[in-house]
Every structure is written in C-alpha cells, then in structure tokens.
Write an enzyme that holds these catalytic residues in place. Structure first.
Site, PDB file in Angstrom:
ATOM      1  N   THR A  12       0.808  -1.228   0.000  1.00  0.00           N
ATOM      2  CA  THR A  12       0.000   0.000   0.000  1.00  0.00           C
ATOM      3  C   THR A  12       0.841   1.279   0.000  1.00  0.00           C
ATOM      4  O   THR A  12       0.313   2.364  -0.156  1.00  0.00           O
ATOM      5  CB  THR A  12      -0.909   0.015   1.258  1.00  0.00           C
ATOM      6  OG1 THR A  12      -0.070  -0.256   2.395  1.00  0.00           O
ATOM      7  CG2 THR A  12      -2.004  -1.038   1.170  1.00  0.00           C
ATOM      8  N   CYS A 158      18.407   4.468  -2.882  1.00  0.00           N
ATOM      9  CA  CYS A 158      18.093   5.145  -4.140  1.00  0.00           C
ATOM     10  C   CYS A 158      19.069   6.288  -4.457  1.00  0.00           C
ATOM     11  O   CYS A 158      19.235   6.673  -5.612  1.00  0.00           O
ATOM     12  CB  CYS A 158      16.663   5.658  -4.125  1.00  0.00           C
ATOM     13  SG  CYS A 158      16.241   6.520  -2.614  1.00  0.00           S
ATOM     14  N   LYS A 215      24.727   6.163   3.890  1.00  0.00           N
ATOM     15  CA  LYS A 215      24.419   5.128   2.877  1.00  0.00           C
ATOM     16  C   LYS A 215      25.117   5.452   1.559  1.00  0.00           C
ATOM     17  O   LYS A 215      25.691   4.584   0.909  1.00  0.00           O
ATOM     18  CB  LYS A 215      22.906   5.033   2.651  1.00  0.00           C
ATOM     19  CG  LYS A 215      22.160   4.468   3.841  1.00  0.00           C
ATOM     20  CD  LYS A 215      20.661   4.543   3.619  1.00  0.00           C
ATOM     21  CE  LYS A 215      19.913   4.172   4.891  1.00  0.00           C
ATOM     22  NZ  LYS A 215      18.488   4.513   4.824  1.00  0.00           N
ATOM     23  N   HIS A 253      16.041  11.529  -8.523  1.00  0.00           N
ATOM     24  CA  HIS A 253      17.144  12.034  -7.695  1.00  0.00           C
ATOM     25  C   HIS A 253      18.307  12.437  -8.608  1.00  0.00           C
ATOM     26  O   HIS A 253      18.747  11.661  -9.461  1.00  0.00           O
ATOM     27  CB  HIS A 253      17.681  10.944  -6.764  1.00  0.00           C
ATOM     28  CG  HIS A 253      16.746  10.566  -5.648  1.00  0.00           C
ATOM     29  ND1 HIS A 253      15.576  11.227  -5.368  1.00  0.00           N
ATOM     30  CD2 HIS A 253      16.849   9.583  -4.704  1.00  0.00           C
ATOM     31  CE1 HIS A 253      14.989  10.659  -4.324  1.00  0.00           C
ATOM     32  NE2 HIS A 253      15.739   9.664  -3.906  1.00  0.00           N
TER      33      HIS A 253
HETATM   34  P1  NAP Z   1       5.657   4.161   2.697  1.00  0.00           P
HETATM   35  O1  NAP Z   1       5.051   4.888   1.566  1.00  0.00           O
HETATM   36  O2  NAP Z   1       5.635   4.780   4.040  1.00  0.00           O
HETATM   37  O3  NAP Z   1       4.962   2.695   2.779  1.00  0.00           O
HETATM   38  C1  NAP Z   1       5.185   1.852   3.876  1.00  0.00           C
HETATM   39  C2  NAP Z   1       4.527   0.485   3.713  1.00  0.00           C
HETATM   40  O4  NAP Z   1       4.884  -0.304   4.866  1.00  0.00           O
HETATM   41  C3  NAP Z   1       3.005   0.535   3.657  1.00  0.00           C
HETATM   42  O5  NAP Z   1       2.523  -0.499   2.839  1.00  0.00           O
HETATM   43  C4  NAP Z   1       2.613   0.263   5.117  1.00  0.00           C
HETATM   44  O6  NAP Z   1       1.339  -0.326   5.253  1.00  0.00           O
HETATM   45  C5  NAP Z   1       3.680  -0.743   5.508  1.00  0.00           C
HETATM   46  N1  NAP Z   1       3.852  -0.769   6.970  1.00  0.00           N
HETATM   47  C6  NAP Z   1       4.010   0.295   7.803  1.00  0.00           C
HETATM   48  N2  NAP Z   1       4.066  -0.139   9.085  1.00  0.00           N
HETATM   49  C7  NAP Z   1       3.940  -1.479   9.049  1.00  0.00           C
HETATM   50  C8  NAP Z   1       3.882  -2.502  10.029  1.00  0.00           C
HETATM   51  N3  NAP Z   1       3.987  -2.208  11.323  1.00  0.00           N
HETATM   52  N4  NAP Z   1       3.741  -3.792   9.624  1.00  0.00           N
HETATM   53  C9  NAP Z   1       3.653  -4.095   8.308  1.00  0.00           C
HETATM   54  N5  NAP Z   1       3.662  -3.178   7.322  1.00  0.00           N
HETATM   55  C10 NAP Z   1       3.815  -1.884   7.687  1.00  0.00           C
HETATM   56  O7  NAP Z   1       7.196   3.828   2.427  1.00  0.00           O
HETATM   57  P2  NAP Z   1       7.953   3.635   1.005  1.00  0.00           P
HETATM   58  O8  NAP Z   1       8.498   4.915   0.515  1.00  0.00           O
HETATM   59  O9  NAP Z   1       7.091   2.819   0.097  1.00  0.00           O
HETATM   60  O10 NAP Z   1       9.231   2.804   1.483  1.00  0.00           O
HETATM   61  C11 NAP Z   1       9.173   1.433   1.827  1.00  0.00           C
HETATM   62  C12 NAP Z   1      10.616   0.953   2.055  1.00  0.00           C
HETATM   63  O11 NAP Z   1      11.363   1.078   0.840  1.00  0.00           O
HETATM   64  C13 NAP Z   1      11.366   1.773   3.116  1.00  0.00           C
HETATM   65  O12 NAP Z   1      12.213   0.931   3.839  1.00  0.00           O
HETATM   66  C14 NAP Z   1      12.183   2.756   2.287  1.00  0.00           C
HETATM   67  O13 NAP Z   1      13.361   3.157   2.955  1.00  0.00           O
HETATM   68  C15 NAP Z   1      12.523   1.891   1.058  1.00  0.00           C
HETATM   69  N6  NAP Z   1      12.803   2.680  -0.163  1.00  0.00           N
HETATM   70  C16 NAP Z   1      11.993   3.703  -0.557  1.00  0.00           C
HETATM   71  C17 NAP Z   1      12.309   4.419  -1.741  1.00  0.00           C
HETATM   72  C18 NAP Z   1      11.459   5.567  -2.244  1.00  0.00           C
HETATM   73  O14 NAP Z   1      11.887   6.212  -3.240  1.00  0.00           O
HETATM   74  N7  NAP Z   1      10.297   5.856  -1.656  1.00  0.00           N
HETATM   75  C19 NAP Z   1      13.424   4.059  -2.491  1.00  0.00           C
HETATM   76  C20 NAP Z   1      14.211   2.977  -2.084  1.00  0.00           C
HETATM   77  C21 NAP Z   1      13.885   2.294  -0.914  1.00  0.00           C
HETATM   78  P3  NAP Z   1       0.019   0.533   5.678  1.00  0.00           P
HETATM   79  O15 NAP Z   1      -0.445   1.263   4.438  1.00  0.00           O
HETATM   80  O16 NAP Z   1      -0.933  -0.526   6.102  1.00  0.00           O
HETATM   81  O17 NAP Z   1       0.425   1.469   6.778  1.00  0.00           O
END
Ligand code: NAP
Length: 362
Positions: A12, A158, A215, A253
């Site tokens: 999500t 990233c 990082k 980025h």
């Molecule tokens: P995000 O938009 O905050 O999404 C977080 C996801 O994790 C949601 O599906 C959320 O579910 C779930 N979640 C939160 N708390 C949880 C829990 N207690 N148990 C199980 N699931 C949980 O974050 P994002 O940007 O997609 O990033 C996700 C990961 O990828 C992070 O570790 C981030 O560092 C990494 N990342 C992100 C990017 C980027 O460009 N955004 C790039 C590289 C890596 P709900 O909707 O149910 O809360």
C-alpha cells in the site's frame, strides 16, 4: 513460460504502489498477494490504499479486490507464492530484518528495498549492471541459515543509483577512481507517503536526510566488493564524501559528482564513449526490465532534468550530462535516476529477473 506468482510486502506504500503499476502485464511475474500493516489487513487493496493511491493509472483490476494480508500473518500466505518483494517501513530495522528472515525460513525468497539486510555479509546488495555476480553468495547464505531454496537479496539506497553505474563503467574500462565528492538533490517521493510536510518543502530545500549520507558513502564499498568465503568482501578503495538534500521535485534524484582518478585519466570524449557504449548482464540476458542503454549521455548544456529525463527507458536508465573538467578534481558531471523506479521497485524487479535467468528462482 508459466508466470511466477509473487507477493508485495508494503503493497500500500509508495514503493508498493510502484510495484503494482510496474508488474501489471509483466511477462514473468503475476501479483497474487498484497500485504501491509494490521491497519490495512482484512480490507480489499482498493479500500486499503484509497486516497493514498499516487500512480498515474487506475488500480489494476486483477489487484484492486485482493484481500490485504497482515505482513506477519504467515498462515494466510498463498500456497503457490514463489517470492515476495519487500517494501515495508516499520518501527525498527531489527523488526524488518526479522520479518525478512522469517519469510526466507518459511521458504519464501525475499527481494528487498529495505536497508535492514544491506550490511548482512552473506546478503547480496545488487545493481545488476554492476555486481550481478554477487548472486553467487546466495548458496553461502542458504548454508549458514539452513534455507533450502529460499534467500534474501537487497538493492541499495536510491541516492547512489544515479552516479554509481557511470563510475563503475569507467572503472571497468580501466580508469580506477580514487575520490568522489557528491551532492544529491533528492525528490520528495523518496520519503514515502505522506513524506515531508508540504510547508517544509514547497519553496524550500532541506539540507539533511536522516541516514542518507552514510548510505551514499558506504554502500558502494559493498557493491564494488567481491564474493569471498563467508560473504561479500568490501572494497573501500574509493573515498566518498556526500551531502544529501531534499528538493521540491516529485520524482527523480539528481547527483552532482566531482571525480578524481588514480593515475590514468581518460579524455572527456573517451568517458562519453564509455558511457554511451556501456552494457552489462541485464542487456546481454535481454531481461524484460533492462534498459537498452543503461547510461544515456545528453549533450545539452542544461540536462539532465528530473521532469524531462527521469522517465528515460521507462525510468530504468541513468541519464548523465554536463561532463566537464574540474578545477580541483579531474572531472565533474551531473547524473539522474528515477528514485521510485530504478531506485526502488523497477530496480528490484530487475534483480528478480536476474535471479530467474540464473535459476535461483525456479
Ligand atoms: P511508505 O510509503 O511509508 O509505505 C510503507 C509500507 O509499509 C506501507 O505499505 C505500510 O502499510 C507498511 N507498513 C508500515 N508499518 C507497518 C507494520 N507495522 N507492519 C507491516 N507493514 C507496515 O514507504 P515507502 O516509501 O514505500 O518505502 C518502503 C521501504 O522502501 C522503506 O524501507 C524505504 O526506505 C525503502 N525505499 C523507498 C524508496 C522511495 O523512493 N520511496 C526508495 C528505495 C527504498 P500501511 O499502508 O498498512 O500502513
């Protein structure tokens, strides 16, 4: 070929939604499982994401009515699930680390976006154009953890996707790099949803991103390392100094890079030729998500720009420009990569394709 049934942990979120979009009509992978926090569990995917859906397409029909599973609910994992992409953000790194271990122990391989396992020595951290052979550390990981066929593979942060492939291409051509000074200008989508409050970022630049400089400076050491007896052996021969900033851009980025070579310094024309002709395993294997040209060099003096260049080769290419001599180091240039595609979901999908092509996923 029969498609592999795959799941998304954190389906999500920002990265999770990108997986849903990018995997629609993927020739090898079919999304059958979506998992997130207990807040979303038990709801249909469309109910769970509601106004959080940020993609430019409607939620694909084959996903919108899937019931969201709690990431920690192992009983509801579909029997025919091959592997999961992991993009969860939880309270602590240890929680994510444990969950990813639990999946691998359960027999489900994990291809992760999270930083939790990036420094686990027997977990490969892969950019397929650079260190595809690091997948050969997987048998070491499987033996030491007692995993039968499953494994954990991660992708790096990233922030370094934009500059590391151009630097690696130069090293591969015989021009050893000695020092790098890097300033990143990172998009708001990199902070997830809802991310940085609008009043903090509109009309502003935030000169700090928690953990990002470490990082950017350290992860290349593992990526440029080699497979040893017990895991990846680090190569810290390039000294890197990074400043990471958040800018009011939605996706893409940028990195401004100053490079110093060891003793052999290439000519400017040679660097551009190396970048323009660079190809690696994903291109040779003709993987579905491989950009045709992993590095695109633009001659225009005012490029690359996020808005105009982030989607090059479906967001999977790195776009470079402004190569010029530097008064302090040897050269400087500007590079760009799409953070949620190449830097997140798309990069991990390419990792999965590499693992299928090398029969780690069967
Ligand atoms: P995000 O938009 O905050 O999404 C977080 C996801 O994790 C949601 O599906 C959320 O579910 C779930 N979640 C939160 N708390 C949880 C829990 N207690 N148990 C199980 N699931 C949980 O974050 P994002 O940007 O997609 O990033 C996700 C990961 O990828 C992070 O570790 C981030 O560092 C990494 N990342 C992100 C990017 C980027 O460009 N955004 C790039 C590289 C890596 P709900 O909707 O149910 O809360």
């Amino acid at each position: 070929m029969k498609k592999f049934s795959v799941g998304i942990l954190g389906a999500t979120g920002t990265v999770g939604q990108n997986y849903i979009k990018l995997l629609q009509n993927h020739p090898w992978f079919n999304v059958i499982d979506v998992a997130a926090s207990p807040r979303s569990a038990g709801k249909s995917y469309k109910e769970a994401v509601r106004e959080k859906w940020q993609m430019s397409i409607p939620i694909p029909t084959e996903v919108k009515d899937l019931m969201v599973r709690d990431v920690q609910d192992f009983k509801k994992i579909p029997k025919d699930l091959s592997f999961v992409f992991s993009a969860i953000s939880m309270l602590t790194k240890d929680q994510i680390k444990n969950i990813e271990y639990e999946y691998a122990k359960f027999g489900i391989s994990v291809i992760s976006n999270n930083s939790a396992h990036r420094w686990t020595p027997n977990v490969p951290m892969i950019i397929p154009e650079i260190n595809h052979e690091h997948i050969n550390v997987i048998p070491i990981q499987q033996r030491s953890n007692g995993f039968t066929n499953s494994f954990i593979v991660v992708k790096p942060n990233c922030s370094l996707q934009s500059y590391l492939t151009p630097i690696y291409a130069l090293e591969k051509a015989g021009y050893k790099v000695n020092k790098l000074i890097i300033t990143t200008l990172q998009a708001v989508s990199g902070a997830g949803y809802p991310g940085v409050p609008s009043l903090d970022i509109v009309d502003n630049i935030v000169p700090y991103i928690n953990g990002e400089e470490e990082k950017t400076e350290k992860e290349p050491n593992k990526i440029l390392g080699k497979v040893g007896k017990h895991g990846i052996e680090i190569d810290d021969s390039i000294q890197i100094s990074a400043t990471c900033t958040r800018v009011p851009v939605s996706e893409g980025h940028i990195a401004s890079v100053n490079v110093q070579f060891n003793d052999k310094v290439p000519l400017k024309e040679e660097i551009i030729k190396i970048w323009k002709t660079f190809k690696s395993a994903p291109q040779e294997l003709n993987l579905p998500f491989a950009p045709k040209h992993p590095i695109i060099y633009l001659e225009n003096i005012d490029r690359p720009q996020p808005k105009k260049d982030r989607d090059n080769d479906k967001g999977m290419a790195v776009t470079v420009g402004r190569l010029r001599e530097d008064n302090v180091f040897h050269y400087k240039f500007v590079s760009l990569s799409h953070n949620t595609i190449r830097g997140a979901a798309g990069g991990a999908i390419l990792n999965a394709e590499l693992l299928v092509a090398n029969e780690f996923i069967k």
